[in-house]
Design an enzyme around this catalytic site. Structure first.
Site, short mmCIF file in Angstrom:
data_model
loop_
_atom_site.label_atom_id
_atom_site.label_comp_id
_atom_site.label_asym_id
_atom_site.label_seq_id
_atom_site.Cartn_x
_atom_site.Cartn_y
_atom_site.Cartn_z
N GLU A 1 5.53 9.85 3.38
CA GLU A 1 5.16 8.51 2.92
C GLU A 1 4.21 8.64 1.74
OE1 GLU A 1 4.17 4.14 4.70
OE2 GLU A 1 3.54 5.87 5.87
N ASP B 1 5.52 0.32 3.47
CA ASP B 1 5.70 -0.91 4.23
C ASP B 1 5.42 -2.10 3.33
OD1 ASP B 1 2.98 -0.86 3.95
OD2 ASP B 1 2.58 -0.18 5.98
N TYR C 1 -5.91 0.69 8.99
CA TYR C 1 -6.93 1.15 8.06
C TYR C 1 -8.30 0.91 8.68
CZ TYR C 1 -3.51 2.00 4.40
OH TYR C 1 -2.45 2.51 3.68
N ASP D 1 0.80 -1.23 0.00
CA ASP D 1 0.00 0.00 0.00
C ASP D 1 0.83 1.27 0.00
OD1 ASP D 1 0.69 -0.61 2.80
OD2 ASP D 1 -0.54 1.14 3.26
#
Length: 547
Positions: free
Chosen positions: A499, A98, A249, A95
């Protein structure tokens, strides 16, 4: 809102440089600023941005990489995913920075890629990127099909966020848990399953554009139907069934939006009135026609599904006409969102930074700006095709489609460097972009350049804490972006800003494609006018030859 957290303690920043070095750096910056400002003021290259955005998805691939892989610093990874559970879960996308494969944001990413290809496929094709767009979508849909092992079983996640966030390691060296988690009748996940149904239904429409992919489109649609039935029959939030996902999430809006979202997409993919009736009959009970929104994201789909409903009315759809009263309620909420983005919604507006970026919240804000740019671009197209305008409470006159597109363009331009810092927030685009992206694979020397094993702690000690730029450029990634004051810190530790996530870039693929096509057409028209001797200046009346 994403609840993703870096679990490991962040190393202290390096000591401040000596005054002499600091002065030299400032002097060098003074020489660079005019050049950077000139580039930022130049017309953005939307074609280059489109190409780079699709390249980014190749850097996010998990599994066995294909022969034609263009991001050469990446290697195979996650080749035993699902092995412990006796199922093949190799593939899909990571995603962000990571190595967990989170199903909900992955499915939304593919839905947005497919929606963009569906609406602006001709623009993508004109830019020569249609093949890469199909590859980006198919890398996700192939995985979704594999993860749907039984009608009422879907494998929702591979990897554990907690152990992964304690580790800074290349995906090729991965030693963290690859435990896989599923939803089923006893442990439902209507939000995740509904979003995956939407992604597969949207993708089926894209692949049906070409005759050689009709069988694949049929396969995707078959899985989409089954997944929708699963999501609707066995209802519940996926992060209640899978505790490991809750801290990363969280499904704050619940599953109701995904059920409606999937129903609208299945209606569009099949033309069957039953799916539209579902969306109409449940408009109030699941709040789709009643909730006004000021965001659209991987977590909250209401604005997107409301736009899909509005399209039926704007297109004069015969089935939609039978349900006009309810669809008008959906359309009103869609226009509430769009007017809020335009700042013309009777005070209930999306905030803007001084530099003009649409601002929703601090963490990874560019995901909201990019998704807003997408809906503005799409709705502008719908309005233009229908010869209609947008009516906003604070607008003295109907808002033309061009104004929606202008706001979408301003967000694209902000991302590409027309902002107070003159920085492109797309990695690899322009003269100045983030160099220390919070991304494990990009921040550690490529496995192909140095195949010596790098462990979790070594990765933190030797690579995360370095002040130097990442050794690998994550081309096409759109990072989290600046704060509400247009301030940005280019450091791996500021993961809220640095990120990059797949759902930041996915909506912009279509926006860049559309803007590139329009810019190319405008340049061609100007060239034609110039060749005929028509060169009007700004503010001058056009001669008959120019009209």
């Amino acid at each position: 809102m994403s609840q993703r957290r870096a679990r490991r303690a962040i190393p202290l920043p390096p000591a401040a440089p000596p005054p002499v070095l600091l002065a030299a750096a400032l002097l060098a910056l003074l020489y660079l600023v005019p050049a950077m400002a000139a580039e930022a003021d130049a017309a953005p290259d939307y074609g280059a941005a489109l190409s780079k955005s699709l390249l980014y998805f190749e850097a996010q691939r998990s599994g066995r990489l294909p022969y034609g892989q263009r991001v050469r610093w990446r290697g195979h990874s996650g080749l035993t995913d699902g092995l412990q559970q006796g199922v093949d879960l190799v593939g899909g996308y990571y995603d962000a920075g990571d190595h967990v494969k989170f199903g909900l944001p992955m499915a939304f990413t593919v839905t947005m890629l497919a929606w963009g290809a569906l609406e602006f496929g001709d623009d993508v094709q004109a830019a020569g990127e249609w093949g890469h767009a199909l590859e980006a979508i198919k890398w996700g849909t192939d995985y979704f099909v594999k993860a749907h092992t039984e009608p009422f079983v879907y494998w929702a996640e591979v990897g554990d966020g907690d152990s992964d966030h304690y580790c800074w390691q290349r995906p090729e060296d991965m030693t963290t848990s690859r435990q896989a988690y599923k939803v089923d009748k006893d442990n439902p996940g209507s939000d995740l399953v509904g979003e995956t149904a939407a992604a597969l239904a949207a993708a089926s429409l894209v692949f049906r554009r070409s005759t050689e992919h009709h069988d694949y489109a049929d396969l995707l649609l078959r899985h989409a139907r089954q997944l929708f039935e699963f999501a609707d029959t066995y209802r519940g939030n996926y992060d209640t069934s899978i505790k490991q996902a809750h801290s990363f999430y969280t499904s704050v809006s619940g599953y109701r939006d995904e059920l409606l979202w999937a129903a609208f997409w299945l209606h569009r993919a099949t033309g069957e009135d039953a799916y539209l009736r579902y969306a109409v009959d449940h408009a109030r009970s699941v709040a789709g026609a009643g909730w006004p929104m000021t965001e659209f994201s991987w977590e909250n789909k209401y604005a997107g599904l409301q736009v899909l409903a509005a399209k039926l009315l704007l297109d004069g759809d015969l089935q939609g006409a039978q349900h006009r009263a309810v669809l008008e309620q959906y359309k009103a909420k869609a226009e509430h969102y769009l007017c809020a983005c335009l700042g013309r919604n009777n005070g209930s507006n999306v905030h803007r930074t001084p530099g003009g970026m649409l601002y929703v919240r601090e963490w990874n804000n560019l995901q909201y700006a990019s998704s807003a740019a997408f809906l503005l671009t799409v709705y502008s197209s719908y309005l233009a095709r229908a010869g209609a305008s947008l009516h906003c409470p604070d607008a003295p006159a109907p808002v033309p489609p061009s104004e929606l597109l202008a706001l979408a363009r301003s967000q694209a331009d902000y991302i590409l460097g027309r902002n107070p810092l003159r920085m492109s927030y797309m990695v690899g685009y322009g003269a100045r972009f983030p160099l220390r992206v919070h991304h494990r694979a990009a921040s550690i020397v490529s496995h192909k350049a140095d195949n010596r094993f790098i462990g979790c702690v070594q990765g933190f000690d030797d690579w995360f804490g370095r002040d130097q730029p990442n050794p690998n450029v994550l081309v096409g990634a759109i990072v989290g972006g600046p704060n509400r004051r247009d301030q940005f810190m280019d450091a791996r530790k500021t993961y809220v800003q640095t990120e990059a996530c797949t759902y930041n870039t996915a909506p912009m693929v279509a926006v860049f494609a559309r803007l590139h096509r329009l810019s190319t057409m405008a340049a061609a028209e100007n060239s034609s006018s110039d060749s005929e001797g028509c060169r009007p200046g700004l503010g001058t009346a056009l001669s008959a030859k120019c009209r």
